[in-house]
Scaffold this motif. Structure first.
Motif, PDB file in Angstrom:
ATOM      1  N   PRO A 100      40.201  -8.381   0.019  1.00  0.00           N
ATOM      2  CA  PRO A 100      39.946  -7.557   1.204  1.00  0.00           C
ATOM      3  C   PRO A 100      38.581  -7.870   1.817  1.00  0.00           C
ATOM      4  O   PRO A 100      37.651  -8.270   1.117  1.00  0.00           O
ATOM      5  CB  PRO A 100      39.973  -6.128   0.664  1.00  0.00           C
ATOM      6  CG  PRO A 100      40.672  -6.212  -0.642  1.00  0.00           C
ATOM      7  CD  PRO A 100      40.374  -7.582  -1.177  1.00  0.00           C
ATOM      8  N   VAL A 101      38.457  -7.702   3.108  1.00  0.00           N
ATOM      9  CA  VAL A 101      37.216  -7.991   3.821  1.00  0.00           C
ATOM     10  C   VAL A 101      36.339  -6.740   3.933  1.00  0.00           C
ATOM     11  O   VAL A 101      36.822  -5.621   3.818  1.00  0.00           O
ATOM     12  CB  VAL A 101      37.513  -8.560   5.227  1.00  0.00           C
ATOM     13  CG1 VAL A 101      38.259  -9.872   5.131  1.00  0.00           C
ATOM     14  CG2 VAL A 101      38.293  -7.566   6.057  1.00  0.00           C
ATOM     15  N   VAL A 102      35.067  -6.951   4.199  1.00  0.00           N
ATOM     16  CA  VAL A 102      34.135  -5.843   4.422  1.00  0.00           C
ATOM     17  C   VAL A 102      34.490  -5.160   5.740  1.00  0.00           C
ATOM     18  O   VAL A 102      34.670  -5.819   6.758  1.00  0.00           O
ATOM     19  CB  VAL A 102      32.680  -6.348   4.502  1.00  0.00           C
ATOM     20  CG1 VAL A 102      31.735  -5.198   4.841  1.00  0.00           C
ATOM     21  CG2 VAL A 102      32.256  -7.016   3.225  1.00  0.00           C
ATOM     22  N   THR A 103      34.604  -3.850   5.707  1.00  0.00           N
ATOM     23  CA  THR A 103      34.901  -3.099   6.932  1.00  0.00           C
ATOM     24  C   THR A 103      33.950  -1.924   7.155  1.00  0.00           C
ATOM     25  O   THR A 103      33.764  -1.505   8.289  1.00  0.00           O
ATOM     26  CB  THR A 103      36.337  -2.535   6.903  1.00  0.00           C
ATOM     27  OG1 THR A 103      36.486  -1.711   5.740  1.00  0.00           O
ATOM     28  CG2 THR A 103      37.368  -3.650   6.888  1.00  0.00           C
ATOM     29  N   LEU A 142      28.410  -1.667   0.665  1.00  0.00           N
ATOM     30  CA  LEU A 142      29.436  -2.306   1.473  1.00  0.00           C
ATOM     31  C   LEU A 142      30.785  -1.922   0.896  1.00  0.00           C
ATOM     32  O   LEU A 142      30.957  -1.906  -0.327  1.00  0.00           O
ATOM     33  CB  LEU A 142      29.267  -3.823   1.452  1.00  0.00           C
ATOM     34  CG  LEU A 142      27.915  -4.329   1.921  1.00  0.00           C
ATOM     35  CD1 LEU A 142      27.863  -5.851   1.829  1.00  0.00           C
ATOM     36  CD2 LEU A 142      27.625  -3.851   3.327  1.00  0.00           C
ATOM     37  N   VAL A 143      31.734  -1.614   1.775  1.00  0.00           N
ATOM     38  CA  VAL A 143      33.060  -1.154   1.367  1.00  0.00           C
ATOM     39  C   VAL A 143      34.095  -2.079   1.994  1.00  0.00           C
ATOM     40  O   VAL A 143      33.986  -2.434   3.171  1.00  0.00           O
ATOM     41  CB  VAL A 143      33.292   0.307   1.821  1.00  0.00           C
ATOM     42  CG1 VAL A 143      34.647   0.814   1.357  1.00  0.00           C
ATOM     43  CG2 VAL A 143      32.161   1.213   1.331  1.00  0.00           C
ATOM     44  N   ASP A 144      35.120  -2.447   1.214  1.00  0.00           N
ATOM     45  CA  ASP A 144      36.146  -3.345   1.747  1.00  0.00           C
ATOM     46  C   ASP A 144      37.306  -2.561   2.360  1.00  0.00           C
ATOM     47  O   ASP A 144      37.339  -1.332   2.321  1.00  0.00           O
ATOM     48  CB  ASP A 144      36.621  -4.347   0.688  1.00  0.00           C
ATOM     49  CG  ASP A 144      37.415  -3.752  -0.453  1.00  0.00           C
ATOM     50  OD1 ASP A 144      38.019  -2.666  -0.306  1.00  0.00           O
ATOM     51  OD2 ASP A 144      37.474  -4.392  -1.514  1.00  0.00           O
ATOM     52  N   SER A 145      38.251  -3.304   2.924  1.00  0.00           N
ATOM     53  CA  SER A 145      39.363  -2.686   3.641  1.00  0.00           C
ATOM     54  C   SER A 145      40.295  -1.882   2.739  1.00  0.00           C
ATOM     55  O   SER A 145      41.084  -1.084   3.228  1.00  0.00           O
ATOM     56  CB  SER A 145      40.163  -3.748   4.396  1.00  0.00           C
ATOM     57  OG  SER A 145      40.642  -4.733   3.494  1.00  0.00           O
ATOM     58  N   ALA A 200      35.560  -9.588  -9.711  1.00  0.00           N
ATOM     59  CA  ALA A 200      36.901  -9.742 -10.295  1.00  0.00           C
ATOM     60  C   ALA A 200      37.942  -9.956  -9.200  1.00  0.00           C
ATOM     61  O   ALA A 200      38.837 -10.798  -9.342  1.00  0.00           O
ATOM     62  CB  ALA A 200      37.256  -8.523 -11.145  1.00  0.00           C
ATOM     63  N   ARG A 201      37.836  -9.206  -8.084  1.00  0.00           N
ATOM     64  CA  ARG A 201      38.777  -9.390  -6.967  1.00  0.00           C
ATOM     65  C   ARG A 201      38.605 -10.763  -6.326  1.00  0.00           C
ATOM     66  O   ARG A 201      39.575 -11.412  -5.944  1.00  0.00           O
ATOM     67  CB  ARG A 201      38.602  -8.279  -5.928  1.00  0.00           C
ATOM     68  CG  ARG A 201      39.055  -6.910  -6.448  1.00  0.00           C
ATOM     69  CD  ARG A 201      39.166  -5.861  -5.351  1.00  0.00           C
ATOM     70  NE  ARG A 201      37.993  -5.641  -4.539  1.00  0.00           N
ATOM     71  CZ  ARG A 201      36.957  -4.865  -4.866  1.00  0.00           C
ATOM     72  NH1 ARG A 201      36.941  -4.239  -6.031  1.00  0.00           N
ATOM     73  NH2 ARG A 201      35.950  -4.708  -4.035  1.00  0.00           N
ATOM     74  N   LEU A 202      37.374 -11.228  -6.252  1.00  0.00           N
ATOM     75  CA  LEU A 202      37.093 -12.544  -5.695  1.00  0.00           C
ATOM     76  C   LEU A 202      37.679 -13.643  -6.586  1.00  0.00           C
ATOM     77  O   LEU A 202      38.294 -14.592  -6.094  1.00  0.00           O
ATOM     78  CB  LEU A 202      35.584 -12.723  -5.535  1.00  0.00           C
ATOM     79  CG  LEU A 202      35.087 -13.922  -4.763  1.00  0.00           C
ATOM     80  CD1 LEU A 202      35.661 -13.954  -3.361  1.00  0.00           C
ATOM     81  CD2 LEU A 202      33.561 -13.903  -4.718  1.00  0.00           C
ATOM     82  N   ALA A 203      37.529 -13.500  -7.898  1.00  0.00           N
ATOM     83  CA  ALA A 203      38.103 -14.470  -8.842  1.00  0.00           C
ATOM     84  C   ALA A 203      39.627 -14.500  -8.723  1.00  0.00           C
ATOM     85  O   ALA A 203      40.246 -15.574  -8.752  1.00  0.00           O
ATOM     86  CB  ALA A 203      37.677 -14.141 -10.265  1.00  0.00           C
ATOM     87  N   ALA A 204      40.258 -13.338  -8.592  1.00  0.00           N
ATOM     88  CA  ALA A 204      41.715 -13.271  -8.439  1.00  0.00           C
ATOM     89  C   ALA A 204      42.145 -13.963  -7.154  1.00  0.00           C
ATOM     90  O   ALA A 204      43.166 -14.661  -7.122  1.00  0.00           O
ATOM     91  CB  ALA A 204      42.189 -11.819  -8.452  1.00  0.00           C
ATOM     92  N   ALA A 205      41.357 -13.814  -6.090  1.00  0.00           N
ATOM     93  CA  ALA A 205      41.686 -14.464  -4.821  1.00  0.00           C
ATOM     94  C   ALA A 205      41.571 -15.981  -4.943  1.00  0.00           C
ATOM     95  O   ALA A 205      42.437 -16.719  -4.465  1.00  0.00           O
ATOM     96  CB  ALA A 205      40.781 -13.946  -3.712  1.00  0.00           C
TER      97      ALA A 205
END
Length: 126
Positions: free
Chosen positions: A25-28, A94-97, A12-17
């Motif tokens: 947000p990127v993987v951190t 995996l967790v994003d920023s 969903a966040r990727l679609a919004a982007a």
């Protein structure tokens, strides 16, 4: 390790982007837990609607992030000798920023020994 299951909340966040509504947000970080297996020791299936590990025990900055192909991201996390000693490890994410999970993987349980360093690599394919 192998391919991680991409979680619905990240999709969903990727679609919004892609729609220009928000930045993605990127993987951190990588999170590690002990709840990814059944009583018999089999890996639990990952439900893409999850927003957390079953039983998170440790969250650390990712050790490395690379793109081995145009549609693939590979992230490595390390549990050092001093961390999670005596605990069972059977899930990673995996967790994003922003602190939200992107993808997760469950696996057969491994009891972490004091002299062990465990490296877990999760792969995202798009």
């Amino acid at each position: 390790m192998s391919e991680a299951t991409t979680l619905d909340a990240f999709r969903a966040r990727l679609a919004a982007a892609v729609a220009g509504e928000a930045a993605c947000p990127v993987v951190t970080h990588m999170a590690f837990g002990r709840g990814g297996h059944t009583a018999s020791g089999a890996a639990k299936p990952v439900d893409a609607s999850r927003t957390a590990l079953y039983d998170e025990r440790l969250r650390k900055a990712a050790t490395s992030i690379d793109r081995p192909s145009p549609t693939e991201v590979r992230v490595k996390g390390v549990i050092t000798e001093a961390e999670l000693v005596g605990e069972t490890v059977s899930e990673a994410a995996l967790v994003d920023s922003s602190g939200q999970l992107i993808a997760m993987k469950t696996f057969a349980p491994k009891v972490k020994e004091a002299d062990e360093r465990i490296e877990i690599t999760l792969t995202l394919r798009f």
